[in-house]
Design a protein around this motif. Structure first.
Motif, mmCIF file in Angstrom:
data_model
loop_
_atom_site.group_PDB
_atom_site.id
_atom_site.type_symbol
_atom_site.label_atom_id
_atom_site.label_comp_id
_atom_site.label_asym_id
_atom_site.label_seq_id
_atom_site.Cartn_x
_atom_site.Cartn_y
_atom_site.Cartn_z
ATOM 1 N N HIS A 110 0.838 -1.205 0.000
ATOM 2 C CA HIS A 110 0.000 0.000 0.000
ATOM 3 C C HIS A 110 0.869 1.249 0.000
ATOM 4 N N LEU A 111 1.898 1.260 0.851
ATOM 5 C CA LEU A 111 2.786 2.423 0.923
ATOM 6 C C LEU A 111 3.638 2.561 -0.328
ATOM 7 N N ALA A 112 4.080 1.422 -0.876
ATOM 8 C CA ALA A 112 5.013 1.456 -2.001
ATOM 9 C C ALA A 112 4.326 1.652 -3.344
ATOM 10 N N PHE A 113 3.171 1.018 -3.528
ATOM 11 C CA PHE A 113 2.554 1.020 -4.852
ATOM 12 C C PHE A 113 1.110 1.507 -4.870
ATOM 13 N N GLY A 114 0.587 1.896 -3.706
ATOM 14 C CA GLY A 114 -0.757 2.453 -3.682
ATOM 15 C C GLY A 114 -1.872 1.439 -3.742
ATOM 16 N N PHE A 115 -1.580 0.157 -3.504
ATOM 17 C CA PHE A 115 -2.645 -0.842 -3.475
ATOM 18 C C PHE A 115 -3.530 -0.619 -2.247
ATOM 19 N N ASP A 116 -4.705 -1.199 -2.259
ATOM 20 C CA ASP A 116 -5.629 -1.040 -1.137
ATOM 21 C C ASP A 116 -4.996 -1.544 0.150
ATOM 22 N N ARG A 117 -5.219 -0.800 1.225
ATOM 23 C CA ARG A 117 -4.667 -1.209 2.515
ATOM 24 C C ARG A 117 -5.603 -2.190 3.192
ATOM 25 N N SER A 118 -5.041 -2.978 4.095
ATOM 26 C CA SER A 118 -5.859 -3.915 4.859
ATOM 27 C C SER A 118 -6.765 -3.146 5.810
ATOM 28 N N LYS A 119 -8.013 -3.584 5.920
ATOM 29 C CA LYS A 119 -8.973 -2.925 6.800
ATOM 30 C C LYS A 119 -9.103 -3.634 8.146
ATOM 31 N N SER A 120 -8.297 -4.683 8.358
ATOM 32 C CA SER A 120 -8.389 -5.429 9.605
ATOM 33 C C SER A 120 -7.756 -4.646 10.753
ATOM 34 N N VAL A 121 -8.305 -4.861 11.933
ATOM 35 C CA VAL A 121 -7.798 -4.232 13.154
ATOM 36 C C VAL A 121 -7.780 -5.303 14.245
ATOM 37 N N SER A 122 -6.684 -5.382 14.989
ATOM 38 C CA SER A 122 -6.602 -6.323 16.095
ATOM 39 C C SER A 122 -5.904 -5.647 17.260
ATOM 40 N N VAL A 123 -6.624 -5.477 18.371
ATOM 41 C CA VAL A 123 -6.049 -4.849 19.564
ATOM 42 C C VAL A 123 -6.023 -5.828 20.732
ATOM 43 N N ASP A 124 -6.239 -7.106 20.460
ATOM 44 C CA ASP A 124 -6.207 -8.143 21.494
ATOM 45 C C ASP A 124 -4.758 -8.499 21.786
ATOM 46 N N GLN A 125 -4.306 -8.258 23.024
ATOM 47 C CA GLN A 125 -2.904 -8.480 23.369
ATOM 48 C C GLN A 125 -2.517 -9.962 23.333
ATOM 49 N N ASN A 126 -3.497 -10.851 23.293
ATOM 50 C CA ASN A 126 -3.214 -12.284 23.219
ATOM 51 C C ASN A 126 -3.032 -12.761 21.780
ATOM 52 N N LYS A 127 -3.175 -11.847 20.848
ATOM 53 C CA LYS A 127 -3.007 -12.165 19.431
ATOM 54 C C LYS A 127 -2.038 -11.156 18.814
ATOM 55 N N PRO A 128 -1.561 -11.416 17.591
ATOM 56 C CA PRO A 128 -0.718 -10.408 16.925
ATOM 57 C C PRO A 128 -1.491 -9.103 16.759
ATOM 58 N N LEU A 129 -0.899 -8.005 17.185
ATOM 59 C CA LEU A 129 -1.557 -6.708 17.080
ATOM 60 C C LEU A 129 -1.456 -6.165 15.660
ATOM 61 N N PHE A 130 -2.532 -5.548 15.202
ATOM 62 C CA PHE A 130 -2.532 -4.885 13.902
ATOM 63 C C PHE A 130 -3.368 -3.625 14.069
ATOM 64 N N ILE A 131 -2.679 -2.482 14.225
ATOM 65 C CA ILE A 131 -3.372 -1.258 14.605
ATOM 66 C C ILE A 131 -3.018 -0.125 13.656
ATOM 67 N N PRO A 132 -3.917 0.240 12.745
ATOM 68 C CA PRO A 132 -3.684 1.416 11.894
ATOM 69 C C PRO A 132 -3.650 2.691 12.728
ATOM 70 N N ALA A 133 -3.054 3.730 12.188
ATOM 71 C CA ALA A 133 -2.905 4.999 12.901
ATOM 72 C C ALA A 133 -4.253 5.532 13.371
ATOM 73 N N GLY A 134 -4.307 5.926 14.638
ATOM 74 C CA GLY A 134 -5.498 6.574 15.174
ATOM 75 C C GLY A 134 -6.586 5.644 15.659
ATOM 76 N N LEU A 135 -6.387 4.324 15.537
ATOM 77 C CA LEU A 135 -7.445 3.382 15.921
ATOM 78 C C LEU A 135 -7.159 2.704 17.251
ATOM 79 N N ASP A 136 -6.395 3.367 18.099
ATOM 80 C CA ASP A 136 -6.164 2.883 19.451
ATOM 81 C C ASP A 136 -6.128 4.103 20.368
ATOM 82 N N SER A 137 -6.166 3.873 21.646
ATOM 83 C CA SER A 137 -6.132 4.994 22.590
ATOM 84 C C SER A 137 -5.523 4.514 23.902
ATOM 85 N N LEU A 138 -5.085 5.482 24.716
ATOM 86 C CA LEU A 138 -4.500 5.138 26.010
ATOM 87 C C LEU A 138 -5.514 4.445 26.907
#
Length: 327
Positions: A212-240
């Motif tokens: 997505h960053l290199a060639f402009g392809f669609d970015r992944s829309k998945s979000v994972s904030v579960d600490q028991n799993k691999p985290l995947f957090i786009p900018a702005g989609l988490d909070s303190l």
């Protein structure tokens, strides 16, 4: 095809005109050209990620300095291929001065940073991140400040673009200081902590994000904030508030002098994983002795020069002793 009578200037002019024709061919088609700099822990998996993104079936080799490669992608038929420049900084934190080479005034608007941190080395993780991001941010800030004097519109655009990624009603808005250019942080070797390897699925997610960053392809829309799993957090989609307080007692937290939530987390983290100093993280290996860069003629000349240097030292030592004796 260049004609035999063409000068170097004629060939260069023709190449520029060809590129301009591709970029403005009447169909609104533009050639996308981006640059990415990969940095992080030594042997942290940066080269593996780059090779996977570029579909190159090669055995990764250690990166000792600053290496460059590129990739091309076409988003459809009869379209010019977009170009992405991939830079990789080797040596962990030992070659910080090289960061300024790939990031310039000309490409600052199309540049992104990929920070790869080795999760299997928690004692090195925070100081590595701190050193690399501080030096990179300082260099980028200088470029933006310089642009602000010559082209304030561009400088403002760069700053505003990073804020545009953040929700306007984000609960931590007042505490946020966005990195001045796109930044992705990847925790590598996550599969080490599991009995079954999940590296392929995680590499695929990393590939989608980097493409997505290199060639402009669609970015992944998945979000994972579960600490028991691999985290995947786009900018702005988490909070303190969602992250919660650091894992420490109130009495321990009260003893720490922290000015910001990030500073507090850093102190708690370093208490659990005492950091190695940046000098301990420096690569002391001599690249000239690395077999992957062996070249007979160069190595033979180097050996000869080393012998001449040693002979010069011996002669110089004798002359100094003679002078001392005569005096």
């Amino acid at each position: 095809m260049p004609k035999p009578s063409d000068t170097l200037w004629d060939i260069a002019k023709a190449e520029v005109e060809k590129k301009e024709n591709l970029e403005g061919n009447g169909d609104g088609v533009e050639v996308w050209e981006k640059s990415l700099l990969f940095m992080g822990n030594k042997n942290g998996g940066k080269t593996t990620i780059i090779l996977r993104c570029l579909d190159r079936d090669e055995i990764p080799k250690p990166t000792l300095a600053l290496e460059y490669t590129f990739g091309r992608r076409a988003k459809g038929h009869n379209r010019p291929k977009d170009i992405a420049h991939f830079w990789e900084l080797g040596g962990g934190t030992s070659l910080l001065d090289l960061i300024r080479i790939p990031i310039t005034n000309d490409n600052i608007r199309t540049f992104a940073i990929i920070l790869v941190l080795d999760l299997s080395k928690p004692n090195e993780l925070w100081p590595t991140m701190d050193s690399l991001l501080q030096v990179t941010r300082s260099h980028v800030d200088k470029i933006i400040t310089k642009l602000g004097k010559t082209n304030p519109k561009v400088a403002t655009e760069i700053k505003q673009r990073m804020w545009n990624n953040m929700p306007k009603d984000h609960p931590d808005h007042e505490l946020i200081d966005p990195f001045p250019i796109p930044l992705v942080i990847i925790g590598s070797k996550y599969d080490i902590f599991h009995f079954t390897s999940k590296s392929e699925a995680l590499l695929l997610k990393a590939r989608v994000l980097i493409n997505h960053l290199a060639f402009g392809f669609d970015r992944s829309k998945s979000v994972s904030v579960d600490q028991n799993k691999p985290l995947f957090i786009p900018a702005g989609l988490d909070s303190l508030n969602q992250i919660g307080p650091p894992p420490a007692s109130d009495s321990d937290i009260g003893k720490l002098h922290a000015h910001t939530p990030v500073d507090l987390w850093k102190k708690i983290y370093e208490k659990t994983f005492p950091p190695k100093s940046t000098s301990d993280l420096k690569d002391v290996n001599d690249p000239a002795q690395d077999p992957q860069y062996a070249e007979y003629e160069v190595d033979a000349m180097r050996a000869q020069k080393n012998q001449e240097l040693e002979q010069y030292k011996r002669n110089a030592s004798k002359s100094w002793k003679e002078m001392e004796f005569e005096s």
